[in-house]
Design an enzyme around this catalytic site. Structure first.
Site, short mmCIF file in Angstrom:
data_model
loop_
_atom_site.label_atom_id
_atom_site.label_comp_id
_atom_site.label_asym_id
_atom_site.label_seq_id
_atom_site.Cartn_x
_atom_site.Cartn_y
_atom_site.Cartn_z
N TYR A 62 -84.81 12.59 24.64
CA TYR A 62 -84.44 12.15 25.87
C TYR A 62 -84.90 12.89 26.87
CZ TYR A 62 -81.57 9.40 29.18
OH TYR A 62 -81.27 8.72 30.38
N LYS B 273 -80.06 -13.53 9.54
CA LYS B 273 -81.55 -13.55 9.54
C LYS B 273 -82.25 -12.05 9.74
CE LYS B 273 -84.90 -16.55 9.80
NZ LYS B 273 -85.04 -17.93 9.46
#
Length: 752
Positions: free
Chosen positions: A42, A97
């Protein structure tokens, strides 16, 4: 025909809610253990890739997950066959999916349910999210809006946009049609084709088939109002009008007169026997309506034995299954950073699928399915769990993308790319699923020894409803019925067999069998009768040994060693040798087998060599090429100790036996699993990371397997018992319903 898998609403809801709700989670791919790690991940570390991407947008593929990330997007207007139930209701389907993307092609996918019925609103929402993803998979959006949405997004975005309901079905249909025409000795530019069903999937099928060479004048489309002919006004739109032809036919019956091919994406019973009878010789029937086809294969062959038939169902040959397409198509498109998925890529996928079906099926696939799948009228489309799909279809798609000019990053070394595809997914996961298919073809009588346990009951019901055979619960009938009622499954008792061991009329026969085995081992006749009536594991093992059942599963109420001891009272090991327990660990596309986790407390070098051979045999049956590491604290002699010497001796025994697999040791586990560590030992007999690990004793093997399962982010199957004369498997005491069912399937489909 095999029995079709049935899943109740109650089972489905329990599956989706157990543990962490849903089917997806996000994992971190970089170390996050220290302040330095966080600073790199970060602030301030992210500044460097931010600047690089600002200067060159394509750098996002190098520094972020974009290149392997697909958005699965729906507004819920056409959810499966359920209709418009809203965006939120589509989330379970979209999560599913995403799971298929990961399972079959190692593509990371995230579901986005957009609450927007207005096509323009949906287009805007997807377009502004485009920078996040390497591709967009549209799903369950109703026609004709789906055509508008996909076309606009393809024009506006520079990443692949693919509506699977349309193109996925079309690609698999086209693959099957290529082979059906080949078998029927017909040419695509000569045949007459009739499509019944002018929705998204149907129109995509006919468009792709025309792109492959079918003549437009030979293709007739029918919808609920009849033939789509030039000049028709009722029920027309621009997408249907594009396929209107000059014809005197006005009904499906008229259109099918003398036709060669029927493509159905419509409704049950739409194709009658009389219509089929009027078709040309060797008619090709793709009855793809779900859940019930326009005509069943039995009905079709009764009228036309010369017909080649495909459906959308898994319980018939030639299933048109979209999972053969979309994961692999996106894999290839992402790997070359394609700007779109064009017709050339779709045709390449269809041709690759067709070619794969014509090849000999590998022995491990044939063994898993229980039959030799062979190219012909009943095998024109590859099986969904063929492990070769991951290396064939993406490669064909990637090459087509490069040749058609939509690839941002062409692949230079095609051979290396093919090898990398094979390494993405281990074939073991496909083989395990194929075992389910094998049992569907040849159902077995399965004994669930601990029949009064709720998890066992649920697994037994799933086994019976799945069509895998008769599920026999050993337990007191009143206790089983009471539990079923308590958990809301009272109706399920008709689907299973409940057998009380204490009251069974088989007690005398089983007692005599056990007494003959144990009478010279300190057991009296009444001891054997008591064991048969009171120990459900021994009763179940006797059932299997005497042919009253085909296999058994146990393990929830007894430790593995105790359960195995009971089983061995009634079932021998091959050639008098004890069985071997092999645990399979699946994690991030990698499969590792660990042995022996069950039987050998302090194995000798000879025992370790035998264990290695059994585990290597299982690995090969699961589709792996075994590389066996005999583990110790030491690596090739340092630091030395008694376990290390045993492992070295076992390795030499295997070498003397001239086994047909790689094996070496003694070896530390970090060396065995990491080629970087192994590079320090160029004399090692292993040419790659080990996938079969042999521990010095069952304590170490069991500790390692269970530790990895609990904290390693992996799935454990087993331990699988190898080497019993009759089929029995032992689940862990903490096994879930799904894990118990897995063990039952393994028992129903003995790998030997």
């Amino acid at each position: 025909m095999v029995k079709r898998t049935r899943v109740s609403d109650e089972e489905a809801l329990a599956f989706h809610s157990m543990g962490r709700p849903g089917k997806l989670e996000i994992t971190v791919t970089k170390p996050m253990g220290t302040q330095r790690d966080l600073a790199l991940a970060y602030s301030p570390g992210v500044a460097a890739p931010v600047r690089a991407i600002a200067e060159n947008p394509d750098a996002a593929y190098d520094y972020t997950a974009k290149g392997n990330l697909v958005a699965v997007i729906s507004n819920g207007t056409a959810i499966l066959g359920l209709g418009d139930l809203g965006a939120l209701a589509s989330k379970p389907v979209m999560e599913g999916k995403c799971a298929l993307f990961k399972r079959f092609a190692d593509v990371d996918a995230i579901d986005l349910e957009v609450d927007a019925h207005d096509p323009e609103e949906l287009i805007r929402a997807i377009r502004v999210l485009g920078p996040s993803f390497g591709g967009i998979n549209l799903e369950d959006i109703k026609a004709p809006e789906c055509f508008i949405i996909e076309q606009r997004l393809r024009e506006d975005m520079d990443i692949p946009v693919f509506h699977d309901d349309q193109h996925g079905t079309a690609i698999i249909c086209a693959a099957g049609l290529i082979n059906a025409l080949h078998i029927a000795r017909k040419k695509i530019d000569e045949v007459r084709i009739v499509l019944n069903g002018a929705g998204a999937a149907g129109l995509a099928c006919i468009e792709l088939i025309k792109a492959m060479g079918a003549k437009p004048e030979n293709c007739i489309i029918c919808d609920t109002k009849g033939v789509v002919y030039r000049g028709r006004l009722e029920g027309m739109n621009q997408w249907k009008s594009a396929h209107a032809v000059e014809t005197s036919a006005r009904s499906l019956t008229d259109a099918l007169e003398g036709a060669d091919v029927f493509l159905g994406v419509s409704a049950k019973g739409a194709l009658s026997g009389a219509m089929l009878k009027a078709m040309a010789r060797n008619p090709i029937i793709f009855a793809m309506a779900n859940p019930d086809p326009e005509i069943t294969p039995e009905e079709a062959h009764e009228v036309r034995p010369d017909a080649i038939v495909a459906t959308g169902r898994s319980d018939y040959p030639n299933q048109v299954n979209n999972v053969l397409g979309f994961p692999y198509i996106f894999r290839g498109a992402l790997d070359v950073r394609a700007r779109s998925i064009n017709d050339e890529m779709k045709i390449a996928a269809a041709n690759a699928l067709a070619e794969l079906a014509r090849e000999d099926v590998p022995d491990e696939v044939a063994a898993a399915y229980g039959r030799r799948l062979q190219y012909g009228p009943d095998y024109i489309i590859p099986a969904p769990f063929d492990p070769r799909l991951i290396s064939r279809i993406p490669l064909a798609v990637a090459v087509a993308a490069m040749e058609s000019g939509v690839a941002r990053r062409p692949i230079i070394d095609i051979e290396a790319y093919e090898k990398s595809l094979k390494a993405r997914l281990d074939p073991t996961t496909s083989m395990l699923q194929a075992l389910y298919e094998r049992v569907l073809v040849n159902p077995k009588r399965m004994v669930f020894a601990e029949g009064e346990e709720e998890r066992v009951m649920r697994a037994a019901i799933a086994y019976a409803r799945g069509g895998y055979g008769e599920a026999i619960l050993i337990g007191r009938e009143e206790r089983v019925r009471e539990t079923l009622t308590k958990v809301g499954l009272e109706g399920a008792e008709e689907e299973i067999t409940i057998l009380n061991a204490a009251l069974s009329d088989k007690v005398p026969e089983y007692t005599e069998y056990l007494y003959k085995r144990l009478q010279r081992k300190g057991f009296l006749h009444r001891d054997c009768q008591r064991m048969i009536q009171q120990d459900r594991n021994i009763f179940s093992a006797a059932m299997v040994a005497l042919g009253d059942a085909d296999g058994m599963v146990t393990g929830l109420t007894r430790k593995t060693a105790v359960a195995l001891d009971a089983i061995q009272r009634a079932i021998d090991g091959y050639h008098g040798k004890p069985p071997v327990g092999v645990s399979i660990l699946l994690a991030r596309g990698r499969t590792v087998l660990i042995a022996d986790t069950v039987t050998h407390d302090a194995p000798s070098a000879e025992d370790l060599a035998n264990i290695s051979e059994s585990a290597a045999w299982l690995a090969r049956r699961l589709g792996l090429e075994p590389r066996v590491a005999l583990l110790a604290q030491s690596t090739f002699g340092y630091p030395d100790g008694e376990p290390s010497r045993r492992m070295r001796e076992a390795a030499e025994i295997l070498a003397a036996r001239e086994v047909d697999f790689e094996a070496d040791g003694d070896m530390a586990v970090d060396v065995a699993l990491n080629m970087t560590g192994m590079a320090a030992y160029p004399f090692s007999r292993l040419t790659g990371p080990a996938n079969v690990l042999i521990a010095p004793d069952r304590h170490g093997a069991s500790i390692a397997a269970k530790m990895l399962r609990e904290i390693g982010g992996c799935t454990m199957i087993g331990p699988i018992l190898v080497g019993l004369e009759h089929s029995a498997q032992i689940a862990s005491m903490t096994a879930t319903v799904s894990e118990i069912l897995n063990m039952a399937i393994l028992a129903a489909s003995p790998l030997d």
